[in-house]
Design a protein around this motif. Sequence first.
Motif, PDB file in Angstrom:
ATOM      1  N   GLN A 117      64.333  58.901  20.554  1.00 21.14           N
ATOM      2  CA  GLN A 117      64.487  58.259  19.255  1.00 21.14           C
ATOM      3  C   GLN A 117      63.393  58.724  18.296  1.00 21.14           C
ATOM      4  O   GLN A 117      63.649  58.987  17.117  1.00 21.14           O
ATOM      5  N   TRP A 121      63.849  60.576  14.639  1.00 19.83           N
ATOM      6  CA  TRP A 121      63.260  60.087  13.387  1.00 19.83           C
ATOM      7  C   TRP A 121      62.422  61.174  12.721  1.00 19.83           C
ATOM      8  O   TRP A 121      62.537  61.415  11.527  1.00 19.83           O
ATOM      9  N   ILE A 125      62.995  62.962   9.007  1.00 22.14           N
ATOM     10  CA  ILE A 125      61.987  62.845   7.944  1.00 22.14           C
ATOM     11  C   ILE A 125      61.524  64.226   7.499  1.00 22.14           C
ATOM     12  O   ILE A 125      61.404  64.501   6.293  1.00 22.14           O
ATOM     13  N   GLN A 143      65.697  56.277   5.774  1.00 22.66           N
ATOM     14  CA  GLN A 143      65.926  55.303   6.838  1.00 22.66           C
ATOM     15  C   GLN A 143      65.041  55.590   8.046  1.00 22.66           C
ATOM     16  O   GLN A 143      64.456  54.673   8.633  1.00 22.66           O
ATOM     17  N   ALA A 144      64.942  56.869   8.411  1.00 25.55           N
ATOM     18  CA  ALA A 144      64.115  57.244   9.554  1.00 25.55           C
ATOM     19  C   ALA A 144      62.646  56.920   9.287  1.00 25.55           C
ATOM     20  O   ALA A 144      61.930  56.432  10.170  1.00 25.55           O
ATOM     21  N   TYR A 145      62.193  57.179   8.044  1.00 23.13           N
ATOM     22  CA  TYR A 145      60.796  56.886   7.701  1.00 23.13           C
ATOM     23  C   TYR A 145      60.525  55.389   7.794  1.00 23.13           C
ATOM     24  O   TYR A 145      59.483  54.963   8.342  1.00 23.13           O
ATOM     25  N   ARG A 147      62.070  53.187   9.636  1.00 25.40           N
ATOM     26  CA  ARG A 147      62.115  52.743  11.031  1.00 25.40           C
ATOM     27  C   ARG A 147      60.885  53.192  11.807  1.00 25.40           C
ATOM     28  O   ARG A 147      60.340  52.440  12.615  1.00 25.40           O
ATOM     29  N   LEU A 148      60.458  54.443  11.562  1.00 23.03           N
ATOM     30  CA  LEU A 148      59.254  54.930  12.242  1.00 23.03           C
ATOM     31  C   LEU A 148      58.029  54.138  11.786  1.00 23.03           C
ATOM     32  O   LEU A 148      57.167  53.790  12.597  1.00 23.03           O
ATOM     33  N   TYR A 151      58.144  50.693  13.450  1.00 22.35           N
ATOM     34  CA  TYR A 151      57.763  50.804  14.860  1.00 22.35           C
ATOM     35  C   TYR A 151      56.251  50.999  14.994  1.00 22.35           C
ATOM     36  O   TYR A 151      55.596  50.372  15.833  1.00 22.35           O
TER      37      TYR A 151
END
Length: 359
Positions: A117, A121, A125, A143-145, A147-148, A151
């Motif tokens: 995952q 991500w 990015i 979206q990936a930024y 979520r990362l 986290y």
Amino acid sequence: MYDELMHAPLVLRHRDVSAALRDTDTFSTRFYGMGPMSEAMIALDGPAHHGLRRIHNRFFSAGASAKYAQAVLPIARRSFGPLAAKAEAELVEESIARYPMEVFLALLGIPDELGDQGLAWVRAIITWLGSPMDESVAEAGRQAYDRLSEYTTTLVRHELRERGDNMLGEIVRAFKADDAYSLEAVTTAVVSLLLGGFETTIQMMSATVSSLLLNPDALAQVRAEPGLAEAAIDESFRWANPTAGLYRLVMRDTELAGTPLAAGSMVYLCIAAAHFDEQVYPDAETFRLDRRGGAHLGFGIGPHYCVGAPLARIEVTAALTALLDACPGLRLDPDTPLSFHYGARGFVQHGTEALPVLT
């Protein structure tokens, strides 16, 4: 020269490229401030940059780096050791591509579950950062930024409660020691390291291994004298550097190499050309482990010299040592020639998609 496709002048000579990289008042990285890295060190200049750089130097100190090196060695052996049981291999996907993630999982104390995952991500990015105006990749990148970052914030909060003896702990302590701690600042620093430390390290390792495979005499020298690994990495970063060049924003009307540059324009500092400037690297086409003189520009130079360079060197040195130990007969597969191109693996770097070898 002016490149019609890039819509920017290319700076080619080593002395001009290095001068521009040092002069951040005139040739700025501030255009990164338009994207997700707006608070990261790459987008800052002046006092703000100096202060953040000082903090980063704390968790990349000689003592901290020595501790990271000890943690990286077993990961390198675990990643490349299994190649000993194979007669042939494709090094990029089988070993090299996952290795930097394994290193960061261990150094930051991140659970193994993040592996695939986290890579997804980071790729989303970096693709967005490489093409910030391309709306087809922007939403996935945003979206990936998010979520990362979310986290990573969870990891930082856990570190504050548990206080681990790892890189994340070093980062938190460095910000606190400089009276600059905030959850957002530490999260941005960690995400920046994650983004800067994956594909660049993959391509750096691919470049080093490719250079040695394409120059068997140099490979034999490194086998005979393992202490030459550092020289091999440096010469590979010159001879086959993944970073073809770097954009800079011109902050004021200026002149470089007799060419006027207007404030507000972009310029491309061509590291690939600078690395083959005969005035600095005599016999530049030849791969030489005993090369003296000008240092390579693969990590940059001046205020924005890559802050993660110590860790990158640790990772690649450990990987190269483990690979050569596991594969005493390592050589190119004669039936599958290497192929290099710009945009390798979908990123704005020069390299190879695959490294097919006989072991």
